[in-house]
Structure formats: C-alpha cells, structure tokens
Design a protein around this motif. Structure first.
Motif, PDB file in Angstrom:
ATOM      1  N   GLY A  45       0.834  -1.195   0.000  1.00 47.61           N
ATOM      2  CA  GLY A  45       0.000   0.000   0.000  1.00 47.61           C
ATOM      3  C   GLY A  45       0.857   1.229   0.000  1.00 47.61           C
ATOM      4  N   ALA A  46       0.247   2.337   0.348  1.00 49.18           N
ATOM      5  CA  ALA A  46       0.956   3.602   0.451  1.00 49.18           C
ATOM      6  C   ALA A  46       0.244   4.460   1.478  1.00 49.18           C
ATOM      7  CB  ALA A  46       0.998   4.315  -0.906  1.00 49.18           C
ATOM      8  N   GLU A  47       1.003   5.100   2.333  1.00 50.12           N
ATOM      9  CA  GLU A  47       0.425   5.880   3.427  1.00 50.12           C
ATOM     10  C   GLU A  47      -0.536   6.954   2.923  1.00 50.12           C
ATOM     11  OE1 GLU A  47       0.819   5.123   6.466  1.00 50.12           O
ATOM     12  OE2 GLU A  47       2.532   3.773   6.425  1.00 50.12           O
ATOM     13  N   ARG A  48      -0.259   7.507   1.741  1.00 52.83           N
ATOM     14  CA  ARG A  48      -1.104   8.608   1.255  1.00 52.83           C
ATOM     15  C   ARG A  48      -2.469   8.126   0.789  1.00 52.83           C
ATOM     16  NH1 ARG A  48       2.711   7.373  -2.458  1.00 52.83           N
ATOM     17  NH2 ARG A  48       2.127   7.048  -4.636  1.00 52.83           N
ATOM     18  N   TYR A  49      -2.629   6.803   0.610  1.00 55.79           N
ATOM     19  CA  TYR A  49      -3.904   6.284   0.144  1.00 55.79           C
ATOM     20  C   TYR A  49      -4.702   5.598   1.236  1.00 55.79           C
ATOM     21  CZ  TYR A  49      -2.168   7.045  -4.596  1.00 55.79           C
ATOM     22  OH  TYR A  49      -1.681   7.608  -5.741  1.00 55.79           O
ATOM     23  N   GLY A  50      -4.049   4.800   2.060  1.00 57.51           N
ATOM     24  CA  GLY A  50      -4.785   3.994   3.015  1.00 57.51           C
ATOM     25  C   GLY A  50      -4.271   4.153   4.429  1.00 57.51           C
ATOM     26  N   HIS A  51      -5.000   3.567   5.375  1.00 55.47           N
ATOM     27  CA  HIS A  51      -4.608   3.584   6.779  1.00 55.47           C
ATOM     28  C   HIS A  51      -3.801   2.319   7.055  1.00 55.47           C
ATOM     29  CE1 HIS A  51      -7.316   6.965   7.494  1.00 55.47           C
ATOM     30  NE2 HIS A  51      -8.233   6.311   6.821  1.00 55.47           N
ATOM     31  N   ALA A  52      -2.539   2.490   7.395  1.00 53.67           N
ATOM     32  CA  ALA A  52      -1.644   1.343   7.547  1.00 53.67           C
ATOM     33  C   ALA A  52      -2.025   0.507   8.763  1.00 53.67           C
ATOM     34  CB  ALA A  52      -0.204   1.824   7.683  1.00 53.67           C
ATOM     35  N   PRO A  53      -2.044  -0.822   8.609  1.00 56.10           N
ATOM     36  CA  PRO A  53      -2.283  -1.706   9.744  1.00 56.10           C
ATOM     37  C   PRO A  53      -1.009  -1.836  10.562  1.00 56.10           C
ATOM     38  CG  PRO A  53      -1.810  -2.998   7.807  1.00 56.10           C
ATOM     39  CD  PRO A  53      -1.806  -1.557   7.362  1.00 56.10           C
ATOM     40  N   PRO A  54      -1.052  -2.511  11.707  1.00 58.49           N
ATOM     41  CA  PRO A  54       0.188  -2.785  12.454  1.00 58.49           C
ATOM     42  C   PRO A  54       1.210  -3.461  11.548  1.00 58.49           C
ATOM     43  CG  PRO A  54      -1.712  -3.378  13.752  1.00 58.49           C
ATOM     44  CD  PRO A  54      -2.251  -3.016  12.384  1.00 58.49           C
ATOM     45  N   GLY A  55       2.434  -2.967  11.573  1.00 55.73           N
ATOM     46  CA  GLY A  55       3.457  -3.509  10.681  1.00 55.73           C
ATOM     47  C   GLY A  55       3.651  -2.679   9.432  1.00 55.73           C
ATOM     48  N   GLY A  56       2.656  -1.818   9.105  1.00 47.47           N
ATOM     49  CA  GLY A  56       2.799  -0.889   7.996  1.00 47.47           C
ATOM     50  C   GLY A  56       2.684  -1.527   6.629  1.00 47.47           C
ATOM     51  N   PHE A  57       2.979  -0.714   5.603  1.00 51.04           N
ATOM     52  CA  PHE A  57       2.907  -1.130   4.210  1.00 51.04           C
ATOM     53  C   PHE A  57       4.305  -1.289   3.626  1.00 51.04           C
ATOM     54  CE2 PHE A  57      -1.059   1.706   4.026  1.00 51.04           C
ATOM     55  CZ  PHE A  57      -1.935   0.639   4.142  1.00 51.04           C
ATOM     56  N   VAL A  58       4.396  -2.068   2.556  1.00 50.25           N
ATOM     57  CA  VAL A  58       5.533  -1.989   1.645  1.00 50.25           C
ATOM     58  C   VAL A  58       4.968  -1.473   0.322  1.00 50.25           C
ATOM     59  CG1 VAL A  58       5.257  -4.397   0.903  1.00 50.25           C
ATOM     60  CG2 VAL A  58       7.421  -3.209   0.508  1.00 50.25           C
ATOM     61  N   GLU A  59       5.670  -0.573  -0.328  1.00 46.44           N
ATOM     62  CA  GLU A  59       5.174  -0.009  -1.577  1.00 46.44           C
ATOM     63  C   GLU A  59       5.547  -0.902  -2.754  1.00 46.44           C
ATOM     64  OE1 GLU A  59       5.421   4.039  -2.423  1.00 46.44           O
ATOM     65  OE2 GLU A  59       4.866   4.719  -0.401  1.00 46.44           O
ATOM     66  N   THR A  60       4.734  -0.843  -3.809  1.00 46.52           N
ATOM     67  CA  THR A  60       4.998  -1.638  -4.996  1.00 46.52           C
ATOM     68  C   THR A  60       6.380  -1.341  -5.550  1.00 46.52           C
ATOM     69  OG1 THR A  60       2.629  -1.458  -5.483  1.00 46.52           O
ATOM     70  CG2 THR A  60       4.035  -2.312  -7.227  1.00 46.52           C
ATOM     71  N   ARG A  61       6.735  -0.065  -5.556  1.00 41.69           N
ATOM     72  CA  ARG A  61       8.049   0.342  -6.057  1.00 41.69           C
ATOM     73  C   ARG A  61       9.175  -0.339  -5.301  1.00 41.69           C
ATOM     74  NH1 ARG A  61      10.925   3.658  -3.545  1.00 41.69           N
ATOM     75  NH2 ARG A  61       9.122   4.490  -2.414  1.00 41.69           N
ATOM     76  N   ALA A  62       9.039  -0.435  -3.971  1.00 43.86           N
ATOM     77  CA  ALA A  62      10.081  -1.062  -3.163  1.00 43.86           C
ATOM     78  C   ALA A  62      10.181  -2.564  -3.436  1.00 43.86           C
ATOM     79  CB  ALA A  62       9.801  -0.815  -1.683  1.00 43.86           C
ATOM     80  N   LEU A  63       9.045  -3.209  -3.699  1.00 39.85           N
ATOM     81  CA  LEU A  63       9.079  -4.631  -4.033  1.00 39.85           C
ATOM     82  C   LEU A  63       9.837  -4.884  -5.331  1.00 39.85           C
ATOM     83  CD1 LEU A  63       5.428  -5.824  -3.259  1.00 39.85           C
ATOM     84  CD2 LEU A  63       7.519  -6.621  -2.128  1.00 39.85           C
TER      85      LEU A  63
END
Length: 492
Positions: free
Chosen positions: A105-123
C-alpha cells in the motif's frame, strides 16, 4: 501454431501494445507492465511468499493495483485487495484473518495496519524483469461481509497450472460468454477491490485489450473517455446508468459512443425502466450477468433477450444450473418464487468459517441468499434478498420491486425501501427517497409518488411512510445496505 494464451504471452509477443492508460501518467505497454509484474513477483518471493499465501493490497485504481493483480497471479498467491478507505483496524483485521505474508500500500492512500505497508516500487526495486521460476496460477480472495458480522474471505481451491494453461479452462467455462474479440478497449469505472471490476479488468488484459483507468465515476467524463479512446467495453452498475440518464440531452448527444459494443452490468438490481432507457439511447449493447463473489458469473443475457423478457437476469451459463427451493425444502416449479440455488460452481470456502460455508450450501448447491423464480424457458427473475424481505400482514413484499417503480419517477434520484416493525401488520413499508435535482420534498411530492405507485403496485405494496434524505449510502458497486438504513431509521 496455437493462439497466445493470455496476458503474459501477449506481452512477450507484442510488447509495444498499450496495456494501461491513466490521466496521471503516460500509457504503459504490455511489455512494460509485464516487466513490472515480474519484478514485483520476484520481490514477493524474496519476502517469503509461497503458493497459497495471501498478499493484501490497499491501493486505488491505477498501474500499481493492476501490477499486483498480475504479479500475484503468476506465483500462486491469493491476492486480497482491500478498500483503501478502510480504517487501520479494519485493514488489520483482514491482514490477520488471512495471515497475509505481505501488505502492499501507500500511506497517502490507506490507513496502515500494524506492521505498515511496503510499496509496490520497493518490491520491484533491483529485481529481475524476467519471469519467476515455477510459475503457477493464483487467485483473488475477496472479503465479503454479506448481511451481518465481520467480513469473510472467499477462498477458491488453487489449481497447479500455469496462467497460460489455466487460460483455456477459464475461456471455456466463463470468459467466452462475454463475447469479446481479442482486441478492444476496456473502461474501468469501479474500484478493483470489488469482484466484478476486478474480474473484468483481468479478463480484458488476458484478451489483449487496453484498460483505461479511472479512480472514480463521473457521468460526463465517462462519455468523453468512451469517445476519446474508442472504448469497446465497460462494466457499470445501475446507479451509474441513473446518473448518465440524468445528464442534459446536450451532453448525452455531444459524444460519439459508436465504438461501444458491450456494456455489462450486474452487482445490483436494475429497474426495468432504467435499462429500457439505456438500450433506447445506446442500442442493444447492454449485457447483464448475475452472480456473486462466491459463484462468479452464473448467467448472461443480451439486450435482445432481455427485451423479450423484461426484468430477467438471464439463463444459466453452460455448466451451471438453477434450482428454486421453497420454505419446505422442495424444488419449486416455474413461476413460483423461492430461494435461488446454483449448481456447478467452482468449489469455495469462507476462510476460517466452516459454519458459514455450510450454511450457504445445500449439498453441491450454493445460494447467494436471493429470492427468485424461473420461467418455462429457464430464465431467472430475481425478487429480492431473503434478508431484505418484508412480511406485512402475512404477505411477502419485495423492496426491490417497489424501488424499481419509484425510480421511474423523474423526481426520484435514489430510493431505498425497508420494513420496520408495526404492531398491527408485523412490518410496514417505508420508502427513503433522495429527491432529484430541483424536486422539492414534502407533502406534494409524497402525493405524486403514491399516485405513481397506484397503477403499478398492489395497494399492500405501497409505502406507508415516505421520508426524504439528502443522500442514500451505496457502495461503489451500487449496493444499498438496508440493514444499516434500518438501524439509523428505527431510533427516529
């Protein structure tokens, strides 16, 4: 030489073909999208994702969301797209329930769950652009709440085949019923965390179509996009039809819409008058299907068939069959309404909820919870959902039937009909109406609406109460939550 089998082979054979078009970035080709999907697949594998694992995404419509669809599909993962408007607690529940290996996901779009998101770009960063080894087809796993309780994931059995080898099976069982040619332009108007938009976008890519992506539906913009890109097919819901028909004639006739050959709709009941008006405007390009997240596509009906049988949602597609079951458990003859059961669907389960799975099944038959009947030729007509049924004076009253009549009135923009407790009748019929622009709510409009019902509905189906609302809550797929409406109405 055999024909290409889906997106991955098309990308290799014709990498310069346009795959995705958005307003926010340059068009992405099949070759570029393939490389992005491969890189993300390698990134997911490096994080420990294995066949059968879940990958949650919290993304709006766009290239990243489509990349995740394709990346998970070739590594045997369950892709769990989640509504990016959900709270962190709601996202966290789904992440925990499906034991997601990765949350994208991305912080600017959604509410991160515990543990946070990894962005598609980073993958994708630093990963090979070549296909991963040991490719096998994955599946989407959508969470559906039904009418009560926490949402449950609809989980299908994975097949140990590559996406290319699964392609002819999907074509033979379902995709061929859509009648799409191998080239075209698909317009994406609803969010990819819903089953119908997801399935249609994936099918379009497997057929080699360009996908024009929107983040939200706008009636006027939709017509402009059809003309600009020569859109050939799209999926809509009835509320979108209603908004399109409400456009001024000068806007509706301004654009060349002749490229459109297949306009699919489903997910929510369509008032016959609304569908008739759409066919009169656009021609016989409307195709309706009935199904569910669990059953996928179960029927298909063309405009010509529907005009012969107004109100039908079609006949069962090849390999499926319908049985209508009465309250006593016996199968009912044509013309008699009862619970709709579907036979021949692919096996599924509600993740971690065997009792809910069992409750939806009757031997090999599955019910979406709808009430309907078959005519003599096997065409299905829906009455309503069992949970929305109103019993007034011992008589079954179907809200969808009343809503369809009220929506024909030009002063009604939207309407929801609910049953509320009544000491004499058991339940009384209440209509919550969103007036159309320029309509004045009040006693005069109420009188007009009741008069409108007089020649179209039996007296017992007339609303006992009509109240007005600024807006009625609908999902992006056009569904009303009558259970929530009842909760908000009853305290009044």
């Amino acid at each position: 030489m055999r024909a290409t089998r889906g997106f991955y082979e098309i990308a290799a054979a014709d990498p310069g073909r346009v795959a995705v078009v958005t307003d926010t970035a340059a068009a992405v080709t099949y070759g570029e999208l393939h490389e992005r999907a491969n890189q993300v697949s390698h990134g997911l594998l490096a994080r420990g994702t294995r066949p059968g694992d879940a990958v949650v995404t919290v993304l709006p419509n766009g290239v990243d969301a489509i990349t995740m669809m394709l990346a998970t599909y070739q590594i045997g993962a369950y892709h769990v797209p989640v509504n990016w408007h959900y709270t962190a607690e709601e996202v966290g529940y789904i992440v925990a329930d499906c034991a997601a290996r990765t949350v994208v996901g991305a912080e600017r779009y959604g509410h991160a769950p515990p543990g946070g998101f990894v962005e598609t770009r980073a993958l994708a960063e630093g990963r090979p652009a070549t296909p991963p080894e040991g490719r096998r087809a994955g599946s989407m796993m959508l969470y559906t709440s039904g009418t009560t309780g926490r949402p449950k994931g609809v989980r299908r059995r994975l097949i140990e085949l590559s996406p290319e080898d699964l392609y002819p099976i999907l074509t033979r069982k379902s995709w061929r019923h859509f009648g799409l040619p191998p080239d075209g332009v698909h317009l994406l108007l609803s969010q990819l965390y819903h089953s119908a938009p997801y399935g249609q976008a994936m099918m379009a890519l497997q057929f080699g179509h360009a996908v024009v992506v929107t983040e939200r539906f706008d009636a006027g913009e939709t017509l402009e996009l059809v003309e600009r890109y020569g859109v050939t097919n799209a999926f809509m819901v009835p509320t979108m039809f209603h908004r399109l028909l409400a456009l001024p004639t000068s806007i509706r006739t301004k654009h060349d819409l002749s490229s459109l050959t297949h306009l699919y709709h489903g997910a929510a009941p369509c008032p016959p008058a609304t569908k008739q008006a759409m066919i009169e405007w656009l021609g016989p390009v409307l195709w309706e299907y009935y199904g569910s997240t669990e059953a996928a596509v179960a029927t298909m009906v063309s405009s010509a068939e529907w005009l012969e049988r107004p109100g039908t949602v079609g006949r069962a597609i090849d390999g499926l069959e319908f049985t209508i079951v009465g309250d006593d458990g016996a199968a009912l003859p044509p013309g008699e309404p009862g619970m709709v059961y579907i036979g021949g669907i692919n096996r599924f389960e509600y993740h971690r909820d065997p009792s809910k799975t069992a409750a939806a099944m009757r031997g090999p038959l599955y019910t979406p919870g709808d009430i309907g009947y078959l005519d003599e030729d096997g065409y299905l007509f829906l009455c309503d959902r069992r949970t929305d049924l109103i019993i007034s004076g011992g008589v079954n009253v179907y809200p969808a039937e009343i809503e369809a009549v009220l929506q024909e009135h030009p002063s009604v923009a939207d309407v929801a009909v609910i049953g509320v407790p009544d000491p004499e009748w058991g339940q009384r019929v209440v209509a919550l109406v969103q007036p159309a622009a320029g309509a004045i709510p009040g006693a005069d409009l109420t009188g007009e609406l009741l008069a409108h019902c007089a020649s179209r509905l039996a007296r017992l189906k007339h609303p006992r109460v009509i109240e007005y609302r600024d807006r009625l809550p609908r999902t992006p797929t056009g569904k009303l939550s009558r259970s929530n409406l009842r909760k908000t109405y009853l305290p009044l």
